[in-house]
Design an enzyme around this catalytic site. Structure first.
Site, PDB file in Angstrom:
ATOM      1  N   CYS A 279      34.051  38.130  40.125  1.00 43.10           N
ATOM      2  CA  CYS A 279      35.036  37.992  39.037  1.00 43.10           C
ATOM      3  C   CYS A 279      35.174  39.248  38.178  1.00 43.10           C
ATOM      4  O   CYS A 279      36.223  39.887  38.186  1.00 43.10           O
ATOM      5  CB  CYS A 279      34.655  36.820  38.144  1.00 43.10           C
ATOM      6  SG  CYS A 279      34.660  35.252  39.021  1.00 43.10           S
TER       7      CYS A 279
HETATM    8  N1  NAD Z   1      32.644  32.399  42.028  1.00 38.94           N
HETATM    9  C1  NAD Z   1      32.904  32.215  40.753  1.00 38.94           C
HETATM   10  O1  NAD Z   1      31.975  32.139  39.956  1.00 38.94           O
HETATM   11  C2  NAD Z   1      34.332  32.075  40.232  1.00 38.94           C
HETATM   12  C3  NAD Z   1      34.505  31.697  38.905  1.00 38.94           C
HETATM   13  C4  NAD Z   1      35.787  31.531  38.418  1.00 38.94           C
HETATM   14  C5  NAD Z   1      36.873  31.756  39.246  1.00 38.94           C
HETATM   15  N2  NAD Z   1      36.697  32.146  40.540  1.00 38.94           N
HETATM   16  C6  NAD Z   1      37.888  32.326  41.375  1.00 38.94           C
HETATM   17  O2  NAD Z   1      37.991  31.205  42.250  1.00 38.94           O
HETATM   18  C7  NAD Z   1      38.556  31.622  43.498  1.00 38.94           C
HETATM   19  C8  NAD Z   1      37.619  31.269  44.634  1.00 38.94           C
HETATM   20  O3  NAD Z   1      36.412  31.974  44.475  1.00 38.94           O
HETATM   21  P1  NAD Z   1      35.058  31.573  45.190  1.00 38.94           P
HETATM   22  O4  NAD Z   1      33.990  32.343  44.507  1.00 38.94           O
HETATM   23  O5  NAD Z   1      34.920  30.092  45.294  1.00 38.94           O
HETATM   24  O6  NAD Z   1      35.333  32.169  46.650  1.00 38.94           O
HETATM   25  P2  NAD Z   1      34.526  31.858  48.002  1.00 38.94           P
HETATM   26  O7  NAD Z   1      34.746  33.018  48.883  1.00 38.94           O
HETATM   27  O8  NAD Z   1      33.136  31.414  47.675  1.00 38.94           O
HETATM   28  O9  NAD Z   1      35.264  30.597  48.594  1.00 38.94           O
HETATM   29  C9  NAD Z   1      36.554  30.621  49.058  1.00 38.94           C
HETATM   30  C10 NAD Z   1      36.656  29.685  50.254  1.00 38.94           C
HETATM   31  O10 NAD Z   1      38.010  29.647  50.676  1.00 38.94           O
HETATM   32  C11 NAD Z   1      38.035  29.575  52.078  1.00 38.94           C
HETATM   33  N3  NAD Z   1      39.356  29.995  52.534  1.00 38.94           N
HETATM   34  C12 NAD Z   1      39.859  31.236  52.687  1.00 38.94           C
HETATM   35  N4  NAD Z   1      41.144  31.175  53.081  1.00 38.94           N
HETATM   36  C13 NAD Z   1      41.461  29.868  53.156  1.00 38.94           C
HETATM   37  C14 NAD Z   1      42.650  29.175  53.499  1.00 38.94           C
HETATM   38  N5  NAD Z   1      43.763  29.832  53.828  1.00 38.94           N
HETATM   39  N6  NAD Z   1      42.618  27.838  53.484  1.00 38.94           N
HETATM   40  C15 NAD Z   1      41.480  27.168  53.162  1.00 38.94           C
HETATM   41  N7  NAD Z   1      40.328  27.781  52.812  1.00 38.94           N
HETATM   42  C16 NAD Z   1      40.334  29.108  52.818  1.00 38.94           C
HETATM   43  C17 NAD Z   1      36.900  30.476  52.505  1.00 38.94           C
HETATM   44  O11 NAD Z   1      36.476  30.163  53.831  1.00 38.94           O
HETATM   45  C18 NAD Z   1      35.842  30.121  51.463  1.00 38.94           C
HETATM   46  O12 NAD Z   1      35.029  29.040  51.879  1.00 38.94           O
HETATM   47  C19 NAD Z   1      38.831  33.109  43.340  1.00 38.94           C
HETATM   48  O13 NAD Z   1      40.139  33.278  42.871  1.00 38.94           O
HETATM   49  C20 NAD Z   1      37.865  33.524  42.254  1.00 38.94           C
HETATM   50  O14 NAD Z   1      38.310  34.684  41.561  1.00 38.94           O
HETATM   51  C21 NAD Z   1      35.430  32.297  41.053  1.00 38.94           C
END
Ligand code: NAD
Length: 444
Positions: A279
């Site tokens: 992030c």
């Molecule tokens: N990790 C954090 O602490 C956090 C906190 C707040 C916001 N975010 C935001 O949340 C979002 C997700 O982050 P994350 O950390 O969970 O990412 P992540 O990489 O852990 O998870 C994303 C998931 O999406 C899947 N994916 C990718 N393309 C896909 C598709 N077309 N259809 C279905 N699934 C698909 C991936 O296989 C993966 O399992 C991002 O925008 C991030 O900036 C993350």
């Protein structure tokens, strides 16, 4: 607050109120999996969708791939009979609400990479039906929901606000934080129109203690970026203060402790070896990119990025000086043990971790590098640091510690035996203020 009646909205509202609505969480990663769990725990049926078959398989067999979501949690989700994971997009037609939690990284040119959001919108559009609620949760630039997602969904011939409902609600997950779990963190909700906002607010309101409806998707999108920019800029500020105070022989951590006794107008941030995680190093540049479109330069954001990305180099210079002073030799003839490679304490997430930049700088200067991390047994493949993949964490014992000229504390996990480190390391360079300032400890 109330939009005119719509039969689709009314029936969805009833299904939400009765917890009869089927919720699909798309993207079962650090954000999506805890969200799916929260919905299951509050009585909803959840269809998890992910394009990664390994994740779907793991969940189906009751395994977790995220350290702070235990296998017992996943097993309980499955045992409830209200959770199923799939990678079959045709199943999305059965969901009443679709929550998008897919990655939003930067491209190689540090521009927003919308590939995952676009692909997901296209997948949803293929089976979109009247009465569905679609909520984007991924962090992104203000305007994404209505400028990117909405036109793709409307290619189906259905209209946002009357046939289907579109909202944005940013994720505020703080992985590993036991005080603030998903249901305890207030949830911002903005909608493409009042109906969508009210439906999304009603859905989250079934398990989140406080839902905060805002004027529009853009306000919610911009608020999320503002929160993360605030952190990036403040961390850069204390990192800069660290450089100044260190040069003056003053311990910056004691300065921050002292300043933090002021009961108003000050909020303590801690300096470190550089920014990490999915992030804070990335999200601010989503705004930078969008700002160019309206002819504005985000100078604070750029400056914070510059200071924060310079930290690994500063830490390596401090380490080199300390080794030189203690052993009279350079990095090129030294062995360095990195303690912690996760981007922050008590998590197993290594995305954007400053440990990797430090590792590469050390190797470029000829040092021999190894690591110990109780939560990262093996370094996973990463886009930016491919050659480090597969390197294994060493056991932490007296002979390991004594075999290195210096131990560099990058991540201050609670599970590390700090007394062992203090007693057996020949020299500790500590970027986290974890060890008392003993004779063999140098702050960095
Ligand atoms: N990790 C954090 O602490 C956090 C906190 C707040 C916001 N975010 C935001 O949340 C979002 C997700 O982050 P994350 O950390 O969970 O990412 P992540 O990489 O852990 O998870 C994303 C998931 O999406 C899947 N994916 C990718 N393309 C896909 C598709 N077309 N259809 C279905 N699934 C698909 C991936 O296989 C993966 O399992 C991002 O925008 C991030 O900036 C993350």
């Amino acid at each position: 607050m109330h939009a005119p009646a719509s039969p689709h909205a009314a029936s969805l509202a009833t299904r939400i109120a009765d917890r009869a609505a089927i919720v699909s969480v798309i993207g079962l990663g650090y954000v999506g999996l805890p969200l799916a769990r929260a919905f299951v725990e509050s009585g909803f049926s959840v269809l998890g969708f992910d394009t990664d078959p390994a994740k779907v398989e793991a969940l189906a067999s009751g395994r977790s791939y995220i350290r702070h979501i235990g296998a017992d949690s996943v097993a309980a989700m499955i045992a409830s009979g209200r959770f199923e994971a799939t990678s079959d997009p045709a199943r999305l037609a059965s969901a009443d609400a679709l929550l998008i939690c897919v990655p939003t990284p930067l491209t190689r040119h540090r521009e927003p990479d919308m590939t995952y959001v676009v692909a997901t919108a296209e997948t949803i559009a293929a089976t979109l039906r009247p009465g569905q609620l679609v909520v984007l949760e991924s962090t992104t630039w203000p305007g994404t929901t209505e400028e990117v997602v909405k036109p793709i969904l409307e290619r189906s011939g259905l209209r946002s606000g009357s046939d289907f409902f579109l909202a944005y609600s940013p994720e505020r997950e703080d992985p590993g934080n036991r005080d603030f779990t998903t249901s305890r963190i207030p949830k911002l909700v903005g909608g493409d129109g009042a109906r969508a906002r009210d439906l999304a607010a009603a859905l989250y309101g079934r398990f989140v203690e406080t839902v905060v409806p805002v004027e529009s998707c853009e306000v919610a999108e911009a608020a999320k970026l503002t929160e993360n920019i605030f952190r990036a800029v403040n961390i850069a500020l204390v990192n800069e203060l660290k450089l100044v105070f260190t040069a003056m022989g003053i311990d910056v951590h004691r300065v921050i402790d002292a300043a933090a006794t002021k009961p108003f107008g000050f909020m303590p941030f801690r300096p470190g070896p550089g920014l990490g995680g999915h992030c804070i190093p990335i999200d601010p540049f989503y705004l930078t990119w969008k700002a160019h479109e309206v002819g504005v330069h985000t100078r604070f954001i750029e400056l914070a990025g510059e200071i924060n990305t310079a930290m690994p180099r500063w830490v390596v210079d401090r380490l080199a000086e300390a080794i030189d002073r203690r052993f009279g030799k350079g990095l090129s003839r030294s062995r360095v043990l990195l303690l912690g490679v996760a981007y922050k304490k008590n998590v197993d997430d290594v995305r954007e971790s400053p440990a990797f930049a430090i590792w590469e700088l050390l190797e470029a200067r000829g040092a021999e590098v190894a690591f110990h991390d109780p939560h990262v047994p093996v370094i996973p493949p990463t886009r930016a640091h491919g050659p480090l993949a597969g390197r294994r964490s060493l056991a932490l014992d007296p002979s390991t510690l004594e075999g290195f000229e210096a131990v560099l504390v990058v991540t201050d996990h609670d599970a590390i035996d700090w007394r062992l480190v203090a007693e057996h390391a020949r020299l500790v360079v500590d970027t986290r203020d974890r060890l008392a300032r003993a004779a063999n400890v140098v702050p960095a």
